[in-house]
Structures are given as C-alpha cells and as structure tokens.
Scaffold this motif. Structure first.
Motif, PDB file in Angstrom:
ATOM      1  N   SER A   2      -6.440  -4.481   7.094  1.00 31.21           N
ATOM      2  CA  SER A   2      -5.279  -4.209   7.942  1.00 31.21           C
ATOM      3  C   SER A   2      -5.455  -4.830   9.324  1.00 31.21           C
ATOM      4  O   SER A   2      -6.572  -5.134   9.754  1.00 31.21           O
ATOM      5  CB  SER A   2      -5.080  -2.699   8.086  1.00 31.21           C
ATOM      6  OG  SER A   2      -6.236  -2.091   8.662  1.00 31.21           O
ATOM      7  N   LEU A   3      -4.348  -5.008  10.009  1.00 31.95           N
ATOM      8  CA  LEU A   3      -4.366  -5.480  11.387  1.00 31.95           C
ATOM      9  C   LEU A   3      -4.142  -4.295  12.317  1.00 31.95           C
ATOM     10  O   LEU A   3      -3.170  -3.561  12.171  1.00 31.95           O
ATOM     11  CB  LEU A   3      -3.281  -6.526  11.612  1.00 31.95           C
ATOM     12  CG  LEU A   3      -3.549  -7.931  11.071  1.00 31.95           C
ATOM     13  CD1 LEU A   3      -2.353  -8.829  11.350  1.00 31.95           C
ATOM     14  CD2 LEU A   3      -4.812  -8.519  11.685  1.00 31.95           C
ATOM     15  N   ARG A   4      -5.043  -4.107  13.262  1.00 32.81           N
ATOM     16  CA  ARG A   4      -4.935  -3.032  14.234  1.00 32.81           C
ATOM     17  C   ARG A   4      -5.122  -3.618  15.621  1.00 32.81           C
ATOM     18  O   ARG A   4      -6.179  -4.166  15.924  1.00 32.81           O
ATOM     19  CB  ARG A   4      -5.992  -1.944  13.977  1.00 32.81           C
ATOM     20  CG  ARG A   4      -5.869  -1.289  12.609  1.00 32.81           C
ATOM     21  CD  ARG A   4      -6.955  -0.241  12.400  1.00 32.81           C
ATOM     22  NE  ARG A   4      -6.856   0.381  11.093  1.00 32.81           N
ATOM     23  CZ  ARG A   4      -7.701   1.312  10.642  1.00 32.81           C
ATOM     24  NH1 ARG A   4      -8.700   1.719  11.413  1.00 32.81           N
ATOM     25  NH2 ARG A   4      -7.554   1.836   9.438  1.00 32.81           N
ATOM     26  N   ASP A   5      -4.098  -3.511  16.434  1.00 33.01           N
ATOM     27  CA  ASP A   5      -4.158  -4.067  17.787  1.00 33.01           C
ATOM     28  C   ASP A   5      -4.531  -5.540  17.770  1.00 33.01           C
ATOM     29  O   ASP A   5      -5.300  -6.028  18.612  1.00 33.01           O
ATOM     30  CB  ASP A   5      -5.155  -3.292  18.655  1.00 33.01           C
ATOM     31  CG  ASP A   5      -4.778  -1.821  18.788  1.00 33.01           C
ATOM     32  OD1 ASP A   5      -3.573  -1.535  18.898  1.00 33.01           O
ATOM     33  OD2 ASP A   5      -5.689  -0.969  18.785  1.00 33.01           O
ATOM     34  N   GLY A   6      -3.999  -6.249  16.779  1.00 38.32           N
ATOM     35  CA  GLY A   6      -4.251  -7.676  16.672  1.00 38.32           C
ATOM     36  C   GLY A   6      -5.593  -8.046  16.081  1.00 38.32           C
ATOM     37  O   GLY A   6      -5.942  -9.222  16.017  1.00 38.32           O
ATOM     38  N   LYS A   7      -6.374  -7.055  15.623  1.00 39.23           N
ATOM     39  CA  LYS A   7      -7.675  -7.324  15.031  1.00 39.23           C
ATOM     40  C   LYS A   7      -7.703  -6.871  13.583  1.00 39.23           C
ATOM     41  O   LYS A   7      -7.037  -5.920  13.207  1.00 39.23           O
ATOM     42  CB  LYS A   7      -8.775  -6.612  15.823  1.00 39.23           C
ATOM     43  CG  LYS A   7      -8.931  -7.111  17.252  1.00 39.23           C
ATOM     44  CD  LYS A   7     -10.077  -6.410  17.952  1.00 39.23           C
ATOM     45  CE  LYS A   7     -10.273  -6.929  19.376  1.00 39.23           C
ATOM     46  NZ  LYS A   7     -11.399  -6.256  20.063  1.00 39.23           N
ATOM     47  N   MET A   8      -8.520  -7.557  12.781  1.00 42.59           N
ATOM     48  CA  MET A   8      -8.617  -7.230  11.362  1.00 42.59           C
ATOM     49  C   MET A   8      -9.656  -6.141  11.142  1.00 42.59           C
ATOM     50  O   MET A   8     -10.765  -6.204  11.670  1.00 42.59           O
ATOM     51  CB  MET A   8      -8.970  -8.472  10.548  1.00 42.59           C
ATOM     52  CG  MET A   8      -8.980  -8.232   9.042  1.00 42.59           C
ATOM     53  SD  MET A   8      -9.281  -9.752   8.111  1.00 42.59           S
ATOM     54  CE  MET A   8      -9.227  -9.119   6.419  1.00 42.59           C
ATOM     55  N   HIS A   9      -9.288  -5.141  10.343  1.00 44.06           N
ATOM     56  CA  HIS A   9     -10.188  -4.038  10.012  1.00 44.06           C
ATOM     57  C   HIS A   9     -10.327  -3.956   8.504  1.00 44.06           C
ATOM     58  O   HIS A   9      -9.341  -4.047   7.768  1.00 44.06           O
ATOM     59  CB  HIS A   9      -9.635  -2.717  10.554  1.00 44.06           C
ATOM     60  CG  HIS A   9     -10.538  -1.544  10.321  1.00 44.06           C
ATOM     61  ND1 HIS A   9     -11.547  -1.196  11.197  1.00 44.06           N
ATOM     62  CD2 HIS A   9     -10.607  -0.655   9.302  1.00 44.06           C
ATOM     63  CE1 HIS A   9     -12.184  -0.132  10.733  1.00 44.06           C
ATOM     64  NE2 HIS A   9     -11.635   0.212   9.578  1.00 44.06           N
ATOM     65  N   VAL A  10     -11.561  -3.789   8.017  1.00 40.92           N
ATOM     66  CA  VAL A  10     -11.818  -3.692   6.581  1.00 40.92           C
ATOM     67  C   VAL A  10     -12.549  -2.392   6.280  1.00 40.92           C
ATOM     68  O   VAL A  10     -13.213  -1.815   7.146  1.00 40.92           O
ATOM     69  CB  VAL A  10     -12.653  -4.887   6.066  1.00 40.92           C
ATOM     70  CG1 VAL A  10     -11.883  -6.187   6.246  1.00 40.92           C
ATOM     71  CG2 VAL A  10     -14.001  -4.963   6.779  1.00 40.92           C
ATOM     72  N   SER A  11     -12.409  -1.930   5.035  1.00 37.20           N
ATOM     73  CA  SER A  11     -13.057  -0.692   4.623  1.00 37.20           C
ATOM     74  C   SER A  11     -13.402  -0.773   3.147  1.00 37.20           C
ATOM     75  O   SER A  11     -13.022  -1.724   2.451  1.00 37.20           O
ATOM     76  CB  SER A  11     -12.145   0.509   4.885  1.00 37.20           C
ATOM     77  OG  SER A  11     -11.102   0.554   3.926  1.00 37.20           O
ATOM     78  N   SER A  12     -14.095   0.235   2.654  1.00 38.22           N
ATOM     79  CA  SER A  12     -14.450   0.280   1.241  1.00 38.22           C
ATOM     80  C   SER A  12     -13.239   0.559   0.360  1.00 38.22           C
ATOM     81  O   SER A  12     -13.331   0.484  -0.865  1.00 38.22           O
ATOM     82  CB  SER A  12     -15.535   1.334   0.994  1.00 38.22           C
ATOM     83  OG  SER A  12     -15.121   2.609   1.464  1.00 38.22           O
ATOM     84  N   CYS A  13     -12.100   0.897   0.962  1.00 37.84           N
ATOM     85  CA  CYS A  13     -10.867   1.103   0.208  1.00 37.84           C
ATOM     86  C   CYS A  13     -10.105  -0.207   0.013  1.00 37.84           C
ATOM     87  O   CYS A  13      -9.115  -0.245  -0.720  1.00 37.84           O
ATOM     88  CB  CYS A  13      -9.962   2.116   0.921  1.00 37.84           C
ATOM     89  SG  CYS A  13     -10.659   3.780   1.055  1.00 37.84           S
ATOM     90  N   ASP A  14     -10.540  -1.265   0.689  1.00 43.17           N
ATOM     91  CA  ASP A  14      -9.875  -2.562   0.599  1.00 43.17           C
ATOM     92  C   ASP A  14     -10.529  -3.436  -0.460  1.00 43.17           C
ATOM     93  O   ASP A  14     -11.631  -3.141  -0.946  1.00 43.17           O
ATOM     94  CB  ASP A  14      -9.927  -3.277   1.958  1.00 43.17           C
ATOM     95  CG  ASP A  14      -9.186  -2.515   3.044  1.00 43.17           C
ATOM     96  OD1 ASP A  14      -8.037  -2.100   2.795  1.00 43.17           O
ATOM     97  OD2 ASP A  14      -9.766  -2.328   4.141  1.00 43.17           O
ATOM     98  N   PHE A  15      -9.860  -4.525  -0.810  1.00 42.71           N
ATOM     99  CA  PHE A  15     -10.384  -5.486  -1.770  1.00 42.71           C
ATOM    100  C   PHE A  15     -11.350  -6.405  -1.028  1.00 42.71           C
ATOM    101  O   PHE A  15     -10.956  -7.437  -0.485  1.00 42.71           O
ATOM    102  CB  PHE A  15      -9.231  -6.264  -2.387  1.00 42.71           C
ATOM    103  CG  PHE A  15      -9.619  -7.133  -3.562  1.00 42.71           C
ATOM    104  CD1 PHE A  15     -10.745  -6.870  -4.320  1.00 42.71           C
ATOM    105  CD2 PHE A  15      -8.813  -8.204  -3.932  1.00 42.71           C
ATOM    106  CE1 PHE A  15     -11.097  -7.656  -5.409  1.00 42.71           C
ATOM    107  CE2 PHE A  15      -9.144  -8.996  -5.026  1.00 42.71           C
ATOM    108  CZ  PHE A  15     -10.286  -8.725  -5.754  1.00 42.71           C
ATOM    109  N   VAL A  16     -12.613  -6.030  -0.988  1.00 43.70           N
ATOM    110  CA  VAL A  16     -13.664  -6.795  -0.319  1.00 43.70           C
ATOM    111  C   VAL A  16     -14.759  -7.070  -1.344  1.00 43.70           C
ATOM    112  O   VAL A  16     -15.376  -6.147  -1.863  1.00 43.70           O
ATOM    113  CB  VAL A  16     -14.241  -6.028   0.887  1.00 43.70           C
ATOM    114  CG1 VAL A  16     -15.373  -6.823   1.521  1.00 43.70           C
ATOM    115  CG2 VAL A  16     -13.146  -5.744   1.917  1.00 43.70           C
TER     116      VAL A  16
END
Length: 210
Positions: A109-123
């Motif tokens: 996701s994009l938060r305040d113009g920055k990309m954030h990743v988590s274990s819930c994402d497709f990584v």
C-alpha cells in the motif's frame, strides 16, 4: 485450600500470558495471489540493497523499518520511482524481514507517498515464483481485477453472477475451482463475464463444463 488458590493463580497467569500472545499475533484474511495483486496500490519487481535506520510512524506510536531498494520493473501503480519500502518491526503487526541483495516481487500500500509492505501482502522472492505467478503479475492478473473471486466453504457452491470466479479448497473441490485452476487466472472475457483462463484468455473453464 492454599494449594488450590495457588494453583488457580498460576493457571490464571498462564491464561493471561496465552491471551496476550494470541492478541499480538498477526492476522490476515487469506487471499489468492491475484486478489493480493488487485488490492495492492503498488506491485513491482525490486532488489533489496540494504536496511535503513528504524524509526516510528507519523504518530510516533509504532516502530517501522525501511529497506533501500532498486526498482527493476513496475507492474502496477503510477509512482514513477520508489527507492524505499517500509514495514513494521514486529511480526505480531505483520512486519516482514527482507534479505539483502535479493530480488523480490513486492506488493503493498501507499501511505503518505511511501510504500508499505506486510506479511498480508503478495511478497515473494522472485526466484520462488511459479511460471503462472510470473505470467500473472506481468500480464494476466490485472485482466481479472474487475472480477470477484468467491471462496467456497461448502459444497455445492454456485456463482451468484457471471462476474464471479469460484475457488475452494480440497474439502469443496469441484471441477470449477481448486486444483483444476492451477496455472489459471480469473479473467474478464469480452462479454464481461469472468472465468478461470490461461494463455491470455484463450483457454477458459466455463460453468457449462462442470
């Protein structure tokens, strides 16, 4: 009586610790890679170069860590250049650890113009992706983002509209979904109906084939 009270106190303490651990466990809604792709703001191939200093979120309550990356290929998103990705430091908050000098498929996701990743994402590490997953992120998944993948938890299961693709586990296995869809993606066809397809939508599993 004293022994009983002592035993009860120990049991209560154990339960409190157990509940605290459960409360701090990361919880994600299970989704197929295509669903993760479609819900992400950004999907790209990138090489993780190293880690940056740990900081706090904008509100200063949660700790995050950042990774310095080299963007190799953008599959989804309008951002022209992303040099860092962030994630929570705690695995209980679905934070993840990325390996340095390793190529990844990153979605998030994009938060305040920055990309954030988590274990819930497709990584995933890029070299661990299957051929169908690579084909999906490159050209196929996006064709089905207007469709809805419906998870079946009991059998029989039927689609409520032509814009749905059915999917189930072994307990609800039918010819419409489950193992038979391996290598397929949920695709919107020219008539706006959705089906499990491969080879760019040329080979599809239709409801009439059930």
């Amino acid at each position: 009586m004293t022994w009983t009270v002592h035993t009860c106190l120990i049991t209560l303490a154990i339960l409190c610790v157990w509940q605290a651990e459960v409360a701090e466990t990361c919880s994600c809604i299970w989704r197929l890679p295509q669903q993760q792709f479609c819900s992400a703001d950004v999907v790209m191939k990138a090489k993780v170069l190293g880690g940056l200093k740990v900081g706090k979120t904008k509100h200063g309550s949660l700790h995050i860590k950042e990774y310095n990356i080299k963007q190799l290929k953008m599959f989804k998103g309008k951002c022209t250049k992303i040099n860092t990705v962030s994630t929570f430091t705690s695995s209980s908050l679905c934070g993840i650890t990325l390996k340095y000098n390793t190529e990844y498929l990153l979605s998030g996701s994009l938060r305040d113009g920055k990309m954030h990743v988590s274990s819930c994402d497709f990584v995933r590490q890029w070299d661990t992706l299957t051929d169908s997953q690579r084909e999906g992120v490159v050209s196929q998944y996006e064709q089905g983002c207007g469709c809805k993948i419906v998870h079946c938890y009991s059998s029989p299961c039927a689609a409520s509209s032509s814009a749905e693709c059915l999917w189930g586990d072994e307990a609800t296995e039918t010819k419409l979904f489950g193992k038979r869809t391996t290598g397929y993606t949920c695709t919107m066809k020219s008539d706006k109906s959705c089906a499990w397809c491969k080879n760019g939508g040329k080979n599809c599993i239709d409801l009439k084939d059930a």
